[in-house]
Design a protein around this motif. Structure first.
Motif, short mmCIF file in Angstrom:
data_model
loop_
_atom_site.label_atom_id
_atom_site.label_comp_id
_atom_site.label_asym_id
_atom_site.label_seq_id
_atom_site.Cartn_x
_atom_site.Cartn_y
_atom_site.Cartn_z
N ASP A 219 37.56 40.24 40.92
CA ASP A 219 38.41 41.12 40.10
C ASP A 219 38.06 41.06 38.63
OD1 ASP A 219 39.38 38.57 39.61
OD2 ASP A 219 41.45 39.01 40.15
N ALA A 220 37.33 40.02 38.22
CA ALA A 220 36.92 39.89 36.82
C ALA A 220 35.40 39.88 36.69
CB ALA A 220 37.52 38.62 36.21
N ASP A 221 34.71 40.56 37.60
CA ASP A 221 33.24 40.64 37.52
C ASP A 221 32.85 41.30 36.20
OD1 ASP A 221 30.53 40.88 37.87
OD2 ASP A 221 30.64 41.93 39.78
N ASP A 222 32.16 40.55 35.35
CA ASP A 222 31.77 41.06 34.04
C ASP A 222 30.26 41.22 33.91
OD1 ASP A 222 31.08 38.41 34.05
OD2 ASP A 222 32.01 37.92 32.12
N ASN A 245 40.96 36.32 41.59
CA ASN A 245 40.67 35.03 40.94
C ASN A 245 39.19 34.70 40.97
OD1 ASN A 245 43.52 34.59 40.57
ND2 ASN A 245 43.60 33.98 42.73
N GLY A 247 35.12 35.93 39.19
CA GLY A 247 34.29 36.73 38.32
C GLY A 247 33.08 37.25 39.07
N HIS A 248 31.90 37.05 38.48
CA HIS A 248 30.66 37.51 39.11
C HIS A 248 30.20 36.57 40.21
CE1 HIS A 248 27.07 39.88 39.43
NE2 HIS A 248 26.28 38.87 39.15
N ASP A 253 33.72 30.82 42.64
CA ASP A 253 35.07 30.88 42.07
C ASP A 253 36.17 30.86 43.12
OD1 ASP A 253 33.83 31.13 39.59
OD2 ASP A 253 33.98 33.32 39.57
#
Length: 275
Positions: A219-222, A245, A247-248, A253
């Motif tokens: 949900d926070a893949d940057d 919860n 990232g990439h 994670d």
């Protein structure tokens, strides 16, 4: 002995397949099928250590491998040795070796998703399905890799890591990543950066294979544009999931949720191929 001194789950076995180093975990209880994980840019087999172990606990014989030029895998000289075609052929070779008459559930992370997609297009008969994890249609990867490639061309992968980590390695994971950067091929880095920049969108070719596809990301893949991942899923008619919860690197994670997601996808009734 583990590469870089990284602690691995006890269920994992280390081995080498045609010069490519790999991890394997035997299925716990009744075997339900076989899965193969492909790492991404600057990655290695260890990136999927938790998923391999957790999937095996759910009955999937699971494998991950370091692509050519990554960490302690074979590293031929020359950028041409790391073309998308050759990387995809490696994936097919590994899949065929581990299949034993079964179709392989294929998972590619980030750039590994582009490699896995190319492998699925090349030999769809080998695979049961494809999961593209934090990966997009091609040509839309992280823009900063162009500058990174220019730095590596001048100074090498270890200097690149040290430039980005001026405080040095402060824990076991960072020690491992530093050792991986030192061991990995500069040619691999330069070629993979070019693939991230230039790979064409082969979504139509993938859809024509008829393989079920899952597109999933944290949900926070940057690192890879989420909008492009979602658009790719729509174009493919693929299942699309967001991993909370994370990232990439949802494989690091939030490995438990990611494994549950994969388990459900691999077990779903939409599959045409044999598990």
């Amino acid at each position: 002995m583990t590469f870089g001194g990284l602690a691995l789950p006890d269920s994992l076995e280390l081995f080498t397949l045609d010069g490519l180093t790999a991890l394997r975990a035997l299925a716990r209880g009744e075997e339900r099928g076989v899965a193969l994980f492909v790492p991404g840019f600057t990655g290695s087999k260890e990136d999927h250590r938790f998923l391999v172990a957790l999937a095996a606990e759910r009955g999937w014989e699971s494998f991950s491998y370091s692509q050519r030029g990554q960490a302690d895998s074979i590293a031929p000289r020359g950028i041409d040795e790391y073309s998308l075609q050759k990387l995809a052929e490696d994936t097919v070779t590994v899949a065929e070796r581990i299949a034993r008459g079964r179709r392989v559930h294929l998972v590619g992370h980030s750039l590994g998703g582009l490699v896995a997609r190319a492998a699925a297009i090349l030999r769809p008969d080998v695979f049961a399905d494809l999961t593209m994890l934090c990966s997009g249609p091609g040509g839309q990867g992280p823009e900063h890799h162009t500058d990174d490639a220019a730095f590596v061309a001048r100074h090498g992968t270890l200097a690149w890591w040290e430039h980005n980590n001026p405080l040095g390695a402060r824990n076991e994971d960072e020690v491992f990543v530093r050792e991986r950067a030192a061991a990995s091929s500069d040619d691999n880095f330069l070629a993979m950066a070019a693939i991230l920049r230039d790979a064409p969108d082969s979504s139509d070719e993938l859809r024509e294979t008829g393989l079920p596809v899952l597109v999933a990301h944290g949900d926070a893949d940057d690192a890879w544009p989420i909008a492009s991942q979602h658009a790719m899923a729509l174009r493919l008619g693929a299942r699309y999931e967001i991993i909370p919860n994370a990232g990439h690197l949802p494989n690091i994670d939030n490995p438990n949720y990611t494994t549950e997601l994969l388990d459900g996808f691999w077990s779903s009734g939409e599959h045409k191929g044999e598990s």
